[in-house]
Every structure is written in structure tokens, then in C-alpha cells.
Design an enzyme around this catalytic site. Structure first.
Site, PDB file in Angstrom:
ATOM      1  N   ARG A 151       0.844  -1.199   0.000  1.00 28.36           N
ATOM      2  CA  ARG A 151       0.000   0.000   0.000  1.00 28.36           C
ATOM      3  C   ARG A 151       0.880   1.250   0.000  1.00 28.36           C
ATOM      4  NH1 ARG A 151      -4.979  -1.823   4.087  1.00 28.36           N
ATOM      5  NH2 ARG A 151      -5.321  -3.828   3.057  1.00 28.36           N
ATOM      6  N   ARG A 192       1.602   1.635  10.344  1.00 31.96           N
ATOM      7  CA  ARG A 192       1.196   2.009   8.981  1.00 31.96           C
ATOM      8  C   ARG A 192       2.416   1.873   8.077  1.00 31.96           C
ATOM      9  NH1 ARG A 192      -3.349   4.909   7.603  1.00 31.96           N
ATOM     10  NH2 ARG A 192      -3.604   5.623   9.750  1.00 31.96           N
ATOM     11  N   GLU A 251      -7.493   0.026  14.575  1.00 32.01           N
ATOM     12  CA  GLU A 251      -8.011  -1.058  13.743  1.00 32.01           C
ATOM     13  C   GLU A 251      -6.977  -2.160  13.540  1.00 32.01           C
ATOM     14  OE1 GLU A 251      -9.193  -1.957   9.114  1.00 32.01           O
ATOM     15  OE2 GLU A 251      -9.173   0.137   9.794  1.00 32.01           O
ATOM     16  N   SER A 278     -10.986  -6.093   9.814  1.00 34.13           N
ATOM     17  CA  SER A 278     -12.289  -5.606   9.362  1.00 34.13           C
ATOM     18  C   SER A 278     -12.953  -6.711   8.555  1.00 34.13           C
ATOM     19  CB  SER A 278     -12.144  -4.342   8.509  1.00 34.13           C
ATOM     20  OG  SER A 278     -11.492  -4.637   7.288  1.00 34.13           O
ATOM     21  N   ARG A 295       0.186  -4.970  12.870  1.00 31.34           N
ATOM     22  CA  ARG A 295      -0.629  -4.358  13.928  1.00 31.34           C
ATOM     23  C   ARG A 295      -0.956  -5.348  15.039  1.00 31.34           C
ATOM     24  NH1 ARG A 295      -4.612   0.420  11.711  1.00 31.34           N
ATOM     25  NH2 ARG A 295      -3.066   1.434  10.382  1.00 31.34           N
TER      26      ARG A 295
END
Length: 425
Positions: A261, A276, A348, A351, A388
Site C-alpha cells: 500500500r 502504517r 483497527e 475488518s 498491527r
């Protein structure tokens, strides 16, 4: 993409969905106009073609001036047919482009609003009171250095910002988490998959990642391929252009892949550590099922995610993501956010999204049931996003001396290790 017939029959519903997403509402009317032009030009083309066929029969029988006139009309008609065909194709291309630009229809149960307008569905576990325990918690970067588990300095030296090495027990911790996730998934009936990291444009566009998410996608121009940001993409495209038998459903896959990403638009956010980053690994659950079963399957995916975090003994909350914070494919999405002690907030970690028929229509994946063929539903859910999750484990299970207690369920996948001890003082 959405069902064009639904748009024609209930455009107000589509307008309302676009509005609560914060998307362009005018595209609905533009699409209706393009669709009407396509249909009218198509009818005109069919009429002219029928006249052309009839004229051909008349010319064969005609003589003299009548034949000359008919031949002249034949030339004129050929030009009209060509123009009508061009108009039909232009309108079709415009309608297709606009249809693919529309986001999925929002589930009426989803909260309305922006990023901060989510609804907290539940909070599981209690964050530790480190002050009561008599010490200040270290963040995951400091813990990673003490444990010889994370090296962000050399990651930046070699690959630039938002890059890292997992070293020693850090690398073993990633493998343990992936194996634990795969063990849970396969026990629940998922088929384990290791998926391609490079995909063709049809796969990336078909899953909806070349819309609002395009800025975060890596594109290799010379290859005309994309690096995936999630194995959802190759898993969704796995059955592209296929018709599945209803008796096969649900089809459940658990895909392991590296994810890439660009993190565009996140300048200054989470620049410390591995929260991140540009590249990471995760295990993604993906399901093909009937539209009628999609909502119940969505809840199952959420429960499997909760089971995994419960086993890691992490405090977390489940939120119902608001309409303006949904990706274009998702009709509804639940996020699970783990407590990060040094940040004093939930972040987060997983999801799960119900994309209803949106992706299957774009990828031309259908189901045959009772002799009829129709689109099916697809859903996705992250079982473990490694960096994470490592952050959450290190920070929540740390001890005053810098060691980290390994959650009971993870120990068999980490060689039976109960505690990760510092390698530095």
C-alpha cells in the site's frame, strides 16, 4: 457494480446511497440518461437493420427507375445504420463507465456519517492499568528493539520510510500468527490459499480497488499489473468469468499474501513503528455465497475474527463503520480495534465487509440454482494483519522488565515459548 434494473426502478434509493457516502449524486441522472440513449439508439439501430433487410429483398425484384431509387436509399440507409451503431456503442460505453463508477448500495442498517460517526457495538476485555502495576508501558518500537524483534532503522535505510525488518523472535512471531490463523480458518472449513501478489487490471478493477482506493495502489506500467493491497483481490478474481453451482456454496477461502500500500494521503500519520507500513502480510478470509445468506455470513466472519483476538487475550472493541467511511464495494463493514496502551486508544486490526453482489457483477461470477443463473454475493474479513497484531501483543502483554508474555493459544505455534525475553538491557 449495482443492478442496472434496480437503478431504473428505484433511482431515489441509489441517490440516497450516494448521498450518505458523500459521493456524487449527479452520476445517477447521468447514468439514467446514458442508459436511455443506449436503449433508444439500440431500438433505432434494430429498426434500420430491419429496413435494410427488407430493402435488399425489394431491390432484387425491382427494375428501372424504381431500382435506381431503391439503390440510392440503400446507400443512405447504410450510412444511417453505421451512425446508429456508433451512437449505440458510444452510449453503451458511457453507461458502462458510469455504472462502474457507482459505489455499492449502502445497507440500511449501516450508520450514516463520516469517519467519526461509527457505532460501537461492543467492547471486549479490560485494558491493563499499568500505573497500578507500578510501571510505564513501553511502546512497540522500544519493545521490539529490546527483544531483537523489530528493526525500523535498517528497514528505512534499505527500503525507505514505512519499511521494517522483523528479526529473530519477531520473524518467528509473524510465522506463528499466520500458522495460528490458518489453523483456525481450516478448522472452520476454509480452504487455505497462497495467492498472487501481482494481478491484471481486470482483477483489481473488478474488486473495486481502482476507484476511490486507486491512489494507494502500486502499478507496474511495463507489466500492466498491480501489486495487491490485500489477498481479497486475487481471491475475489479466482472464480472470475465462472458460473458456480449453488450446491458448492458457500465457498470459503483463507488467503495468505504480502500486501502493498502506498499510504498516500497519510503524511505525518503513524510514522513511528510498524502500524502504517508499505508492505505487510496477512491472512484474509473470503466467501462466495448466495445473496440471501450474505448477512448471516457477515456475522460469522466477524465472530471468527473475534475468536482469534479472544485467543490472543487482547482487549478490543467492535465498531459498525459509518457510510462515509466505507470502501466503494462494501455495503456494510465491521472493524475490530485493539487497545494500544501507549497511544491510549483503540486502533483497527481487522475488518470484515459484506460486498453483496457488487464484486460478482463486475467480475462476472454467477451461481446456477434451479436452472437459473444469477449473481452471487462475496464477503471478506481479515483474520490477522501481522504488524498491527504484533504491536497489540507486545504492548498489551509486556512486563516491567521488557519481557512479553506469549498468549496461551499462540505458544504451540511459537515452539512452546511462554515468555519472550529481552536480548538487550
Amino acid at each position: 457494480m449495482i443492478d442496472l434494473r434496480l437503478l431504473r426502478e428505484d433511482p431515489d434509493r441509489v441517490r440516497a446511497s450516494q448521498r450518505v457516502r458523500g459521493e456524487d449524486v449527479d452520476v445517477v441522472d447521468a447514468l439514467l440518461s446514458a442508459d436511455e440513449r443506449r436503449r433508444s439508439s439500440g431500438s433505432r439501430f434494430d429498426e434500420l437493420r430491419n429496413e435494410q433487410k427488407l430493402l435488399g429483398k425489394q431491390v432484387a425484384k425491382a427494375q428501372g427507375d424504381e431500382k435506381t431509387a431503391l439503390l440510392q436509399r440503400t446507400k443512405e440507409l447504410a450510412a444511417e445504420v453505421k451512425a446508429a451503431d456508433a451512437e449505440q456503442n458510444e452510449a453503451k460505453d458511457e453507461a458502462d463507465r458510469l455504472l462502474r463508477s457507482l459505489a455499492n448500495l449502502i445497507d440500511p442498517a449501516a450508520p450514516v456519517g463520516g469517519e467519526e460517526d461509527f457505532v460501537t457495538l461492543e467492547e471486549i476485555g479490560t485494558p491493563r492499568d499499568f500505573a497500578a502495576e507500578g510501571f510505564e508501558p513501553r511502546d512497540h518500537v522500544e519493545l521490539g528493539q529490546l527483544l531483537g524483534a523489530i528493526d525500523t532503522e535498517r528497514g528505512a535505510k534499505v527500503a525507505g520510510a514505512r519499511s521494517y525488518y522483523l528479526t529473530g523472535v519477531g520473524a518467528l512471531l509473524e510465522l506463528a500468527l499466520v500458522n495460528m490463523a490458518m489453523a483456525q480458518a481450516t478448522a472452520a472449513g476454509f480452504t487455505a490459499m497462497i495467492t498472487p501478489a501481482l494481478v491484471r487490471p481486470a482483477a483489481m478493477d473488478g474488486t473495486g480497488f481502482l476507484g476511490q482506493a486507486a491512489e494507494n495502489v502500486y502499478y507496474l506500467a511495463e507489466e500492466d499489473k498491480y501489486l495487491v493491497g490485500t489477498s481479497e483481490v486475487p481471491l475475489a478474481a479466482y472464480h472470475m468469468d465462472e458460473i458456480l453451482d449453488a450446491g458448492q456454496l458457500p465457498l470459503r477461502y483463507a488467503g495468505f499474501s504480502s500486501c502493498f500500500r502506498r499510504e498516500a494521503g497519510t503524511y505525518g500519520k503513524d510514522t513511528r513503528g510498524i502500524i502504517r507500513v508499505h508492505q505487510f502480510e496477512k491472512v484474509e478470509m473470503f466467501v462466495y455465497t448466495t445473496p440471501e445468506e450474505a448477512e448471516a455470513e457477515h456475522r460469522r466472519l466477524l465472530q471468527w475474527e473475534k475468536d482469534f483476538l479472544n485467543a490472543l487475550e487482547l482487549p478490543y472493541r467492535v465498531i459498525d463503520v459509518a457510510s462515509g467511511d466505507l470502501g466503494s464495494s462494501a455495503a456494510r463493514k465491521f472493524d475490530i480495534e485493539a487497545w494500544i496502551p501507549t497511544q491510549g486508544k483503540y486502533r483497527e486490526v481487522t475488518s470484515t465487509s459484506n460486498t453483496t453482489e457488487y464484486q460478482s457483477r463486475r467480475l462476472s461470477i454467477r451461481v446456477r440454482e434451479d436452472g437459473k443463473v444469477r449473481p452471487l454475493a462475496t464477503l471478506n474479513g481479515t483474520l490477522v494483519a501481522v504488524p498491527r497484531t504484533i504491536v497489540a501483543i507486545l504492548e498489551n502483554h509486556q512486563q516491567a522488565d521488557g519481557s512479553v508474555v506469549v498468549p496461551q493459544a499462540l505458544r504451540p505455534f511459537l515452539g512452546g515459548r511462554e515468555v519472550i525475553e529481552p536480548v538487550r538491557k
